[in-house]
Design a protein around this motif. Structure first.
Motif, PDB file in Angstrom:
ATOM      1  N   GLU A   1       0.760 -15.027  34.222  1.00 37.16           N
ATOM      2  CA  GLU A   1       0.625 -14.007  34.648  1.00 37.16           C
ATOM      3  C   GLU A   1      -0.511 -13.203  33.748  1.00 37.16           C
ATOM      4  O   GLU A   1      -2.012 -12.398  34.077  1.00 37.16           O
ATOM      5  N   ALA A   2      -0.083 -12.371  32.738  1.00 33.25           N
ATOM      6  CA  ALA A   2      -0.432 -11.746  31.163  1.00 33.25           C
ATOM      7  C   ALA A   2      -2.385 -12.217  31.301  1.00 33.25           C
ATOM      8  O   ALA A   2      -3.049 -11.994  30.494  1.00 33.25           O
ATOM      9  N   LEU A   3      -2.364 -13.799  30.884  1.00 37.67           N
ATOM     10  CA  LEU A   3      -3.231 -15.302  30.822  1.00 37.67           C
ATOM     11  C   LEU A   3      -4.198 -14.669  31.438  1.00 37.67           C
ATOM     12  O   LEU A   3      -5.375 -15.060  31.159  1.00 37.67           O
ATOM     13  N   VAL A   4      -3.877 -14.867  32.847  1.00 35.92           N
ATOM     14  CA  VAL A   4      -5.082 -15.068  34.173  1.00 35.92           C
ATOM     15  C   VAL A   4      -5.573 -13.374  34.212  1.00 35.92           C
ATOM     16  O   VAL A   4      -6.531 -13.185  34.563  1.00 35.92           O
ATOM     17  N   VAL A   5      -4.631 -12.492  34.488  1.00 38.44           N
ATOM     18  CA  VAL A   5      -5.192 -11.013  34.008  1.00 38.44           C
ATOM     19  C   VAL A   5      -6.431 -11.022  33.051  1.00 38.44           C
ATOM     20  O   VAL A   5      -6.912  -9.775  33.000  1.00 38.44           O
TER      21      VAL A   5
END
Length: 365
Positions: free
Chosen positions: A145-149
């Motif tokens: 999630e952190a990577l995508v955002v």
């Protein structure tokens, strides 16, 4: 050579200690305490003349102290495992034996030869460096999630940077060929001036957000409560970010580049100290690399057309113009009030003169 009592007793002491270490007395631990009492003995005759110093006679006493081993000493001992190890046959490794094998570890020479081979193998070194870069940019340990955002957050920077580079090229193309490749020079310049506040404003927002992350980590108690030292990161980031939108485009981008670099340094130190997750430093490095490359590309594109475009009024220029307009309005209102006061004064004087004239006429009648 003169052998005293101490010199003759020293080999016996060493033999006793060696016997105690080899386990000749399995149930007892033999310790030899060497107590030396030195007494000065005066010498006479030829010996005193030869040595010119008094000899020291040492009296050596031995005292053996035996103590049974405590049960805790043999606690946890596995006799079967020891017997199995004793029955095992040692494997011969002649490649590890050399003239220097007694002064270095058994595998030191093999490791040294392997290091030399790896150093000589240029392709192997290049592959290792490439693998390091791949491991850094794959971000395996970063939550999905952190990577995508995070990657989605750098897309506006990439869009504004690529747009700036293209518009700069189109303006240069129009200057050399008389018209732009797709857009006219006026349209490209107008769009370029429209992108400036978007890029600066978005950069200020991201810098403030990166500082606010440390406030969230402090409230969550990650790595313990650090107090003002962690709150200060968010305060400094916000204080530096927003004034950049009042600067000209080039100076604002340079200031934001320095702010992103400072925040990466602070985030890396926080990750090392345990104030942030271990993967956060690598995560921030990749995102900062993308943002920094975008800012540099924008600065290069603007530098190519610095003498081909007009500098539009920035926020500071607009504020200065508003201030000057306010001063002009204030001066105009003061002048109007002064003129009104003078007019009223003239009207009052005229009324008084008229009243005096009417009074004189009445007196004459």
């Amino acid at each position: 050579m003169f052998r005293t009592t101490a010199s003759r007793a020293l080999p016996r002491s060493l033999r006793l200690q060696a016997a105690a270490k080899t386990g000749n007395a399995p149930s007892k631990l033999l310790r030899a305490h060497l107590q030396t009492y030195a007494s000065q003995r005066t010498s006479s005759g030829l010996l005193a003349v030869a040595l010119r110093e008094p000899l020291k006679r040492s009296v050596v006493q031995y005292r053996s102290i035996t103590s049974y081993q405590s049960p805790s000493f043999v606690k946890g001992r596995n006799v079967e495992e020891e017997a199995e190890i004793g029955r095992a046959t040692l494997q011969a490794t002649p490649e590890t034996v050399s003239l220097a094998s007694t002064t270095s570890g058994a595998g030191a020479e093999i490791a040294a030869r392997q290091a030399v081979d790896d150093h000589d193998d240029v392709s192997g070194g290049i592959k290792a460096e490439f693998q390091t870069i791949v491991d850094t940019f794959t971000l395996k340990d970063v939550p999905k999630e952190a990577l995508v955002v995070g990657l989605a957050g750098v897309l506006p920077y990439l869009a504004t940077s690529l747009s700036t580079v293209y518009l700069s090229w189109d303006i240069q193309y129009a200057a050399h060929h008389g018209q732009g490749f797709i857009l006219s020079a006026e349209t490209a310049e107008r769009l370029l001036h429209l992108i400036e506040p978007i890029e600066l404003g978005y950069g200020a927002s991201i810098i403030s957000f990166l500082g606010a992350i440390h406030w969230g980590l402090e409230w969550a108690g990650y790595g313990g409560n650090q107090g003002y030292s962690r709150y200060a990161i968010g305060i400094i980031a916000t204080a530096v970010a927003w004034p950049t939108i009042l600067l000209p485009a080039e100076l604002g981008l340079i200031a934001q580049f320095l702010a992103f670099s400072f925040l990466y340094f602070a985030d890396a130190r926080a990750s090392v100290r345990g104030w942030a997750p271990p993967w956060y430093a690598t995560y921030r490095f990749v995102l900062t690399f993308v943002v920094g490359a975008s800012i540099v590309a924008s600065l290069v594109g603007r530098g190519q057309i610095a003498d081909l475009i007009t500098r539009p009024p920035g926020p500071a220029d607009r504020m200065r113009a508003v201030r000057e307009a306010q001063l002009e309005d204030l001066e105009a209102s003061d002048a109007e009030a002064k003129a009104r006061a003078e007019l009223e004064e003239e009207q009052a004087e005229a009324a008084e003169a008229e009243a005096e004239g009417e009074g004189e006429d009445e007196d004459e009648e």
